[in-house]
Structures are given as C-alpha cells and as structure tokens.
Motif scaffolding. Structure first.
Motif, PDB file in Angstrom:
ATOM      1  N   ALA A  12       3.029 -22.530  -2.331  1.00  0.00           N
ATOM      2  CA  ALA A  12       1.819 -22.776  -3.110  1.00  0.00           C
ATOM      3  C   ALA A  12       2.101 -23.327  -4.505  1.00  0.00           C
ATOM      4  CB  ALA A  12       1.008 -21.491  -3.221  1.00  0.00           C
ATOM      5  N   VAL A  13       3.067 -22.742  -5.206  1.00  0.00           N
ATOM      6  CA  VAL A  13       3.313 -23.143  -6.590  1.00  0.00           C
ATOM      7  C   VAL A  13       3.838 -24.567  -6.665  1.00  0.00           C
ATOM      8  CG1 VAL A  13       4.636 -22.605  -8.676  1.00  0.00           C
ATOM      9  CG2 VAL A  13       3.638 -20.772  -7.340  1.00  0.00           C
ATOM     10  N   THR A  14       4.499 -25.030  -5.607  1.00  0.00           N
ATOM     11  CA  THR A  14       5.015 -26.401  -5.621  1.00  0.00           C
ATOM     12  C   THR A  14       3.936 -27.432  -5.295  1.00  0.00           C
ATOM     13  OG1 THR A  14       5.711 -26.127  -3.313  1.00  0.00           O
ATOM     14  CG2 THR A  14       7.364 -25.710  -5.022  1.00  0.00           C
ATOM     15  N   GLN A  15       2.738 -26.979  -4.918  1.00  0.00           N
ATOM     16  CA  GLN A  15       1.663 -27.905  -4.585  1.00  0.00           C
ATOM     17  C   GLN A  15       0.842 -28.236  -5.832  1.00  0.00           C
ATOM     18  OE1 GLN A  15       1.610 -29.146  -1.437  1.00  0.00           O
ATOM     19  NE2 GLN A  15       3.409 -27.841  -1.190  1.00  0.00           N
ATOM     20  N   THR A  16       0.665 -29.515  -6.090  1.00  0.00           N
ATOM     21  CA  THR A  16      -0.059 -29.962  -7.286  1.00  0.00           C
ATOM     22  C   THR A  16      -1.484 -29.439  -7.315  1.00  0.00           C
ATOM     23  OG1 THR A  16       1.260 -31.986  -7.328  1.00  0.00           O
ATOM     24  CG2 THR A  16      -0.752 -31.972  -8.622  1.00  0.00           C
ATOM     25  N   LYS A  17      -2.189 -29.492  -6.175  1.00  0.00           N
ATOM     26  CA  LYS A  17      -3.580 -29.044  -6.130  1.00  0.00           C
ATOM     27  C   LYS A  17      -3.689 -27.551  -6.433  1.00  0.00           C
ATOM     28  CE  LYS A  17      -5.391 -32.562  -2.969  1.00  0.00           C
ATOM     29  NZ  LYS A  17      -6.079 -32.800  -1.675  1.00  0.00           N
ATOM     30  N   PHE A  18      -2.712 -26.776  -5.946  1.00  0.00           N
ATOM     31  CA  PHE A  18      -2.742 -25.337  -6.230  1.00  0.00           C
ATOM     32  C   PHE A  18      -2.586 -25.093  -7.721  1.00  0.00           C
ATOM     33  CE2 PHE A  18      -0.660 -21.296  -7.011  1.00  0.00           C
ATOM     34  CZ  PHE A  18      -1.441 -20.415  -6.280  1.00  0.00           C
ATOM     35  N   ARG A  19      -1.670 -25.798  -8.365  1.00  0.00           N
ATOM     36  CA  ARG A  19      -1.467 -25.618  -9.805  1.00  0.00           C
ATOM     37  C   ARG A  19      -2.720 -26.025 -10.579  1.00  0.00           C
ATOM     38  NH1 ARG A  19       3.576 -28.073  -8.641  1.00  0.00           N
ATOM     39  NH2 ARG A  19       2.918 -29.982  -9.698  1.00  0.00           N
ATOM     40  N   GLU A  20      -3.393 -27.080 -10.124  1.00  0.00           N
ATOM     41  CA  GLU A  20      -4.624 -27.506 -10.787  1.00  0.00           C
ATOM     42  C   GLU A  20      -5.722 -26.449 -10.661  1.00  0.00           C
ATOM     43  OE1 GLU A  20      -5.583 -31.202  -9.020  1.00  0.00           O
ATOM     44  OE2 GLU A  20      -4.027 -32.355 -10.085  1.00  0.00           O
ATOM     45  N   GLN A  21      -5.856 -25.879  -9.458  1.00  0.00           N
ATOM     46  CA  GLN A  21      -6.881 -24.856  -9.254  1.00  0.00           C
ATOM     47  C   GLN A  21      -6.554 -23.589 -10.027  1.00  0.00           C
ATOM     48  OE1 GLN A  21      -7.694 -24.198  -5.123  1.00  0.00           O
ATOM     49  NE2 GLN A  21      -8.029 -26.366  -4.680  1.00  0.00           N
ATOM     50  N   LEU A  22      -5.271 -23.236 -10.096  1.00  0.00           N
ATOM     51  CA  LEU A  22      -4.868 -22.064 -10.867  1.00  0.00           C
ATOM     52  C   LEU A  22      -5.161 -22.270 -12.351  1.00  0.00           C
ATOM     53  CD1 LEU A  22      -3.497 -19.297 -10.954  1.00  0.00           C
ATOM     54  CD2 LEU A  22      -1.299 -20.465 -11.167  1.00  0.00           C
ATOM     55  N   ASN A  51      -7.496 -24.238 -13.590  1.00  0.00           N
ATOM     56  CA  ASN A  51      -8.950 -24.169 -13.749  1.00  0.00           C
ATOM     57  C   ASN A  51      -9.446 -22.724 -13.732  1.00  0.00           C
ATOM     58  OD1 ASN A  51      -9.177 -26.961 -13.875  1.00  0.00           O
ATOM     59  ND2 ASN A  51      -9.503 -27.170 -11.666  1.00  0.00           N
ATOM     60  N   LEU A  52      -8.822 -21.878 -12.876  1.00  0.00           N
ATOM     61  CA  LEU A  52      -9.204 -20.473 -12.809  1.00  0.00           C
ATOM     62  C   LEU A  52      -8.926 -19.761 -14.118  1.00  0.00           C
ATOM     63  CD1 LEU A  52     -10.160 -18.001 -11.194  1.00  0.00           C
ATOM     64  CD2 LEU A  52      -7.797 -17.703 -10.431  1.00  0.00           C
ATOM     65  N   LEU A  53      -7.786 -20.050 -14.718  1.00  0.00           N
ATOM     66  CA  LEU A  53      -7.424 -19.423 -15.985  1.00  0.00           C
ATOM     67  C   LEU A  53      -8.317 -19.895 -17.123  1.00  0.00           C
ATOM     68  CD1 LEU A  53      -3.519 -19.532 -15.719  1.00  0.00           C
ATOM     69  CD2 LEU A  53      -5.021 -17.575 -15.331  1.00  0.00           C
ATOM     70  N   GLN A  54      -8.710 -21.160 -17.077  1.00  0.00           N
ATOM     71  CA  GLN A  54      -9.548 -21.712 -18.138  1.00  0.00           C
ATOM     72  C   GLN A  54     -11.011 -21.308 -17.978  1.00  0.00           C
ATOM     73  OE1 GLN A  54      -8.769 -25.919 -17.864  1.00  0.00           O
ATOM     74  NE2 GLN A  54      -6.956 -25.813 -19.172  1.00  0.00           N
ATOM     75  N   HIS A  55     -11.478 -21.210 -16.709  1.00  0.00           N
ATOM     76  CA  HIS A  55     -12.886 -20.880 -16.450  1.00  0.00           C
ATOM     77  C   HIS A  55     -12.952 -19.764 -15.397  1.00  0.00           C
ATOM     78  CE1 HIS A  55     -13.645 -24.638 -18.589  1.00  0.00           C
ATOM     79  NE2 HIS A  55     -12.833 -25.235 -17.731  1.00  0.00           N
TER      80      HIS A  55
END
Length: 267
Positions: free
Chosen positions: A248-258, A260-264
């Motif tokens: 998961a951590v190596t996936q760009t989309k997962f990092r983007e969603q994570l 976004n979760l931290l920001q909002h």
C-alpha cells in the motif's frame, strides 16, 4: 488487506497477549471468551494471508493477462473475492473454538484456555492441524512465489522487446521511464515473496518439529522450545503487517488518499 491486518493486531495482541500478561483474571480470561478470541486470531490471520494471495493474483492478471484484465480487475469482482475470502476464513477456523478447555473452574466458572489432551492423539484433530498448516501458509507460499515468478518473467520479456524496439528506432539505448517502473515492480514482488517466506519459515519449522519429535511440554519460560514457539508467533504476526505496508505505501494513490485523510479527517 489493511483492515484484516489491523484485526490481527487487535485480536492477537490487544485482546489476547496484553490482557494475559497485564490483566490476568479479567473477563477475557473466561474460557468461552478466550476460545472465541483464539478462533478470531486464526480467522483474521488466514483472511489477511489469503487477501495477500488474492492481491498478488490481481496484479498478475493486470500485468500478464490483458484479455482477462477487463473482466476480472473490476470493483464488483474485487468485492466478491474479498467477501468470499473473509467468509471462508471465518468458517474454516470455527474448530479452533472447540479445541480448548478450561485450566481452572472456580465457582462453576471456567477460566483460561489450554489445548485439549485429545488434540495430540485424535486423528480428527491431527488431520485438522495438518490441513490448517497446508492451507496456511504452505499453499500461499507456493501461490505467491509462482504468481510473482510468472509476473516477473512477463515483465522481463516485455522489457527486452521494448529495449530492442527503442534501439532499433533511435539507434541507441536510452533511459526509459516505463522500464524503470517495471524494474521497481520486480523489486516489489521479490520483496513481498522474500518477506512472506522468511517471516513464516520459523512457524512452519516449529510445526514439523512438534509433529515429528512429539514433545509438547515446556519446562519453563526459558525452555528453548518455548522461545522457539514464541519467536515463530512473533514473526508470523509481523508478516500480517509487512505485506500491507509494502503493497500500500508504495502505491501513489494510497499515499495521496492518506495525505487527504490527514489534511481533511472529517471529509
């Protein structure tokens, strides 16, 4: 995968290990609750491992089977696969609930859990134990390695054809972003296979040691057999965390969603 791995930590560590060490005699130590906790540990562990196998197969189809990709790599199929794996993971581990008996009975209340004595002599329990080790982790061992080898072979073949085409077109070999991404995929796949095998190897070794030596007793906590068993348990529980982290951590989309979760967090 992340949810089932979290369930492994909750059931195996938060509801089993920590209460047994720091809160002995709590409600979690009553035999029916203790037996249910152990069954949930095995169910969440098996589900975690088989979802890793399913994800590995999904990557294999996406990379190597372009015709099947359009039909298989969909949200609907993913939902069916996840539901099936989770359901079977719970069903096949129901016998673990009945494999334990109380250590003490105080005021008609059974306390703590120990394996039934007939577990070591009953052909039915012996067969179940062998099937359990074959289903998890022996078959996942083979499937993850086999699928990753096929995927890597396909990537290497595609890289060779792409390199020859670029040299033929441009006259010289040039750096290729696509090939760099494929090389990273190969490293990722081998990391998954190597991590899974290394972290489960001691657990499998202890199973064969126990079955062939038939020595099930521990003298004390410093007994090498007890240390061997606990080390195997630690590593196999750790395996349920590393695969999700690597995938998961190596996936760009997962990092983007994570991010976004931290920001909002409330959106």
């Amino acid at each position: 995968m992340a949810v089932t791995d979290l369930l492994v930590i909750i059931t195996a560590v938060l509801l089993n290990r920590l209460p047994a060490i720091y809160f002995p005699g709590s409600l979690l130590s009553i035999t029916p609750v203790c037996s249910l906790s152990i069954a949930l540990i095995y169910a969440s562990r098996d589900t975690s491992i088989w979802l890793t196998v399913a994800f590995t197969f999904d990557r294999f189809v996406a990379i190597c089977c372009q015709k099947l990709k359009m039909k298989y790599c969909t949200e609907k199929v993913a939902t069916v696969v996840i539901g099936t794996v989770c359901s079977l993971g719970c069903l096949i581990n129901i016998p673990w609930y009945f494999m334990h008996e109380p250590i003490y009975i105080i005021d008609n209340i059974p306390w703590f859990c120990k394996l039934r004595e007939n577990r070591y002599t009953s052909p039915i329990w012996a067969a179940f134990h062998w099937i359990d080790r074959i289903v998890t982790p022996s078959v996942p061992f083979f499937l993850i390695i086999f699928l990753n080898v096929l995927t890597v072979r396909n990537i290497l073949a595609a890289n060779g054809a792409r390199r020859r085409l670029r040299v033929h077109t441009n006259g010289v070999a040039q750096s290729d972003t696509e090939m760099d991404n494929r090389r990273k995929s190969i490293i990722l796949l081998f990391t998954i296979s190597g991590s899974f095998i290394l972290l489960w190897m001691m657990y499998v070794a202890y199973f064969f040691f126990e079955r062939f030596v038939k020595d099930y007793k521990f003298k004390d906590f410093s007994d090498p057999k007890f240390i061997f068993l606990e080390s195997a348990n630690i590593l196999q529980l750790l395996s349920c965390c590393t695969n999700t982290f690597i995938y998961a951590v190596t996936q760009t989309k997962f990092r983007e969603q994570l991010k976004n979760l931290l920001q909002h967090p409330l959106l």
